[in-house]
Scaffold this active site. Sequence first.
Site, PDB file in Angstrom:
ATOM      1  NE  ARG A 112      78.422  51.338  38.062  1.00  0.00           N
ATOM      2  CZ  ARG A 112      78.677  52.202  39.029  1.00  0.00           C
ATOM      3  NH1 ARG A 112      77.915  52.199  40.009  1.00  0.00           N
ATOM      4  NH2 ARG A 112      79.351  53.492  38.348  1.00  0.00           N
ATOM      5  CE  LYS A 122      81.383  49.724  38.341  1.00  0.00           C
ATOM      6  NZ  LYS A 122      83.044  50.517  37.687  1.00  0.00           N
ATOM      7  CG  HIS A 136      77.698  49.043  31.095  1.00  0.00           C
ATOM      8  ND1 HIS A 136      77.423  49.471  32.641  1.00  0.00           N
ATOM      9  CD2 HIS A 136      78.479  50.621  31.679  1.00  0.00           C
ATOM     10  CE1 HIS A 136      78.183  50.210  33.073  1.00  0.00           C
ATOM     11  NE2 HIS A 136      78.482  50.823  32.111  1.00  0.00           N
ATOM     12  NE  ARG A 161      76.856  53.598  35.384  1.00  0.00           N
ATOM     13  CZ  ARG A 161      76.276  53.382  36.008  1.00  0.00           C
ATOM     14  NH1 ARG A 161      75.110  53.906  36.127  1.00  0.00           N
ATOM     15  NH2 ARG A 161      77.063  54.498  36.449  1.00  0.00           N
ATOM     16  CG  HIS A 170      80.229  58.616  36.657  1.00  0.00           C
ATOM     17  ND1 HIS A 170      79.172  59.150  35.353  1.00  0.00           N
ATOM     18  CD2 HIS A 170      79.664  57.347  36.304  1.00  0.00           C
ATOM     19  CE1 HIS A 170      78.784  58.338  34.706  1.00  0.00           C
ATOM     20  NE2 HIS A 170      79.218  57.018  34.942  1.00  0.00           N
ATOM     21  CE1 TYR A 195      76.459  57.959  29.674  1.00  0.00           C
ATOM     22  CE2 TYR A 195      77.693  59.241  31.289  1.00  0.00           C
ATOM     23  CZ  TYR A 195      76.990  57.499  30.498  1.00  0.00           C
ATOM     24  OH  TYR A 195      77.115  55.960  31.119  1.00  0.00           O
TER      25      TYR A 195
END
Length: 314
Positions: free
Chosen positions: A157, A181, A251, A254, A277, A286
């Site tokens: 990211r 994150k 993004h 990514r 994730h 994806y």
Amino acid sequence: MKLSVVYQPSLPTSASPYRLRDEDGRELEWANAFLDGQSLRQLSLRSVRIYAYDLLDFARCFEPTVNHRLGTVRCCYRFHTGQEIPADKVHFQRRYTKRSPLGYGRPRRAIARGLRLKQDRRVIVPLSAEEVAKFWQSFRTYRDLGLVGLMLLDGLRSCEVLALELEDVQLAEGEMCVRGKGNKQRLVPLSPEILEVLGNYLRIERPLTNAPALFVSLKGRQRGQPLTAAGLRSLFRHHRMRSQVRHANPHRFRHSFGRDMVQAGMSLPALQKLMGHAQISTTMLYVELAPQDVWREYARAIEKRKKLGSEHLS
């Protein structure tokens, strides 16, 4: 009442540095209490900032009339049902049976709380090989190739790229530590192409500075200072204009990485871990993408940068 978001980095770590205040400096307590709670959860500053501005929009629209609006809703409910809205918090809950995203495991009872507008499913749109090629051709520095390459070839990211420090990158081992994150850390392997670009950036371009950040400004008054989110946005705006790839953004690079890894046959649990994730359902998006090859275009850009570098040194 005029409201605004104020940034106060000097506050204790237990408090949110983003505060909602009125024109007289008084704090909006219900909003700031929520933001403080998110800071205690060690939510990233970027997420807390987004929450603050979302609450600002809500407060500006609804706070002056929210009681009147709620009163209207109560009257409407009473008109149709002949009774008051029950005080039970789960009055609007819906129960349904849910399995895991992959379809295995025992069915379990799940609760959807509250009311929510139905939104269209988020569609992931990566860049095409031609768009990536055009975008790469606009780069002139190893730094830019390196930071965008980490998004394309390692799925980082933009905030993760900016948070990288020198000590996070282990060129000899061919890996780096990424803080994602929730401040969760993960080890990411570095491809030979990225290793070469980062090595050249550190050896040739990166200014002498005490800043711990991996990526720093190369010129101007901010030379040697960590690259900021605003600086990265400016960089992408410049290259979008230069390359005429109008929808290129961090993004999408990514997303291109996730698409290519699925195409190459990487397992979903491995890809989930590599991309950081929290839910494998995000990784599964994806699987639906059309396969397209962008690695070849990256290698071409590297070769072109080598030639430019040799011409410059000569």
